[in-house]
Design an enzyme around this catalytic site. Structure first.
Site, PDB file in Angstrom:
ATOM      1  N   HIS A 165       0.864  -1.186   0.000  1.00 44.09           N
ATOM      2  CA  HIS A 165       0.000   0.000   0.000  1.00 44.09           C
ATOM      3  C   HIS A 165       0.902   1.237   0.000  1.00 44.09           C
ATOM      4  O   HIS A 165       1.961   1.222   0.665  1.00 44.09           O
ATOM      5  CB  HIS A 165      -0.844   0.073   1.280  1.00 44.09           C
ATOM      6  N   CYS A 259      -2.475   2.949   9.106  1.00 40.00           N
ATOM      7  CA  CYS A 259      -3.483   1.988   8.616  1.00 40.00           C
ATOM      8  C   CYS A 259      -4.733   2.001   9.487  1.00 40.00           C
ATOM      9  O   CYS A 259      -5.832   1.706   9.011  1.00 40.00           O
ATOM     10  CB  CYS A 259      -2.922   0.570   8.604  1.00 40.00           C
TER      11      CYS A 259
HETATM   12  N1  ARG Z   1      -4.018  -7.122   6.569  1.00 38.49           N
HETATM   13  C1  ARG Z   1      -4.399  -5.893   5.929  1.00 38.49           C
HETATM   14  C2  ARG Z   1      -4.353  -6.058   4.429  1.00 38.49           C
HETATM   15  O1  ARG Z   1      -3.467  -6.731   3.946  1.00 38.49           O
HETATM   16  C3  ARG Z   1      -3.537  -4.778   6.375  1.00 38.49           C
HETATM   17  C4  ARG Z   1      -3.959  -3.446   5.855  1.00 38.49           C
HETATM   18  C5  ARG Z   1      -3.075  -2.328   6.307  1.00 38.49           C
HETATM   19  N2  ARG Z   1      -3.616  -1.073   5.982  1.00 38.49           N
HETATM   20  C6  ARG Z   1      -2.976  -0.099   5.361  1.00 38.49           C
HETATM   21  N3  ARG Z   1      -3.567   1.036   5.242  1.00 38.49           N
HETATM   22  N4  ARG Z   1      -1.801  -0.288   4.826  1.00 38.49           N
HETATM   23  O2  ARG Z   1      -5.163  -5.536   3.707  1.00 38.49           O
END
Ligand code: ARG
Length: 266
Positions: A165, A259
């Site tokens: 991300h 996150c």
């Molecule tokens: N386990 C989640 C996923 O893989 C973690 C998300 C983390 N969020 C973020 N904004 N990077 O989607």
């Protein structure tokens, strides 16, 4: 100067790592809901101590990643662009947040057609929306965000699966500056970032691995994972106040402070 912020967060009462959709998630390793809730509570209270408003959405059983609220909406100028998740395990989260926004008076709300993991891949600087793609958000969602939100969008290509991300590789420090980890981006996107932010804070691979780029800035105070000390001292040298938080349990799901934090911008 710090400006008071408005955040939406989701307590991790149903936190778990029972599937793997990013390289950090290992379902064979134990996780503790109690530790996750304690770390999350400290993060929420840190924001409140800094003078920010934090609202909470009710977590849902069977949606262990719902704590990562940043993935469920992008709000600029009171307009809400909802989410559409890539992984089927997270798909249902989008509807809970859609309902929260409607129930709280956000009538200008659009659900996207393209896969769009919201602030996971979108970072609003105050001028432009930086938009990541490569692992989650569909590049076509960048154009969709530009139309729906009516803001200029700059696309950035992510290339390292550990930084799946945009918010794991870059965060906004102020209207005119960011911190980022260059190696997470394609060569062309690195050139874009150098051109847009010649004064940027460039993080090391060590700070990136601790999710140092998953920070949250209010323009003066920067909330960082406690291990990201190299980045923290660099920011202190530039006049920021660094507030460290423990996110070891949340990191097992591949997340950090940002996150967990969806920003609502009026
Ligand atoms: N386990 C989640 C996923 O893989 C973690 C998300 C983390 N969020 C973020 N904004 N990077 O989607």
């Amino acid at each position: 100067m710090p400006t008071p912020r408005h955040y939406l967060m989701c307590p991790p009462r149903y936190f778990a790592v029972d599937y793997s959709i990013n390289p950090w998630m290992d379902p064979s390793k134990p996780v503790s809901v109690d530790v996750a809730v304690a770390q999350w509570t400290e993060l929420r209270d840190t924001y409140r101590r800094l003078g920010h408003t934090v609202e909470e959405i009710e977590p849902q059983p069977g949606l262990p990643d719902m704590v990562f609220a940043a993935n469920s909406g992008t709000v600029v100028g009171g307009r809400v662009l909802g989410a559409r998740f890539r992984a089927p395990q997270r798909a249902a989260e989008a509807e809970h947040f859609r309902r929260w926004f409607l129930e709280h008076g956000y009538r200008d709300l659009t659900m996207p057609e393209k896969i769009n993991e919201a602030e996971g891949d979108f970072a609003w600087t105050g001028q432009v929306l930086l938009a990541g793609t490569g692992f989650r958000t569909d590049p076509a969602a960048h154009a969709e965000a530009q139309e729906v939100l009516g803001v200029p969008v700059v696309s950035l290509q992510l290339v390292d699966p550990r930084y799946y991300h945009l918010d794991t590789a870059l965060f906004v420090l102020s209207e005119s500056n960011v911190a980022y980890y260059p190696e997470a981006f394609s060569p062309g996107s690195q050139r874009v970032l150098r051109r847009m932010f010649p004064e940027a804070v460039v993080a090391s691979s060590v700070d990136a691995e601790w999710f140092g780029l998953n920070g949250v800035s209010d323009g003066r105070n920067v909330v960082l994972p406690v291990e990201a000390t190299g980045l923290g001292s660099e920011l202190e040298g530039r006049g920021f106040e660094v507030v460290y938080v423990e996110v070891s349990e949340l990191r097992k799901a591949g997340g950090g402070p940002k996150c967990c934090t969806l920003e609502i911008r009026k």
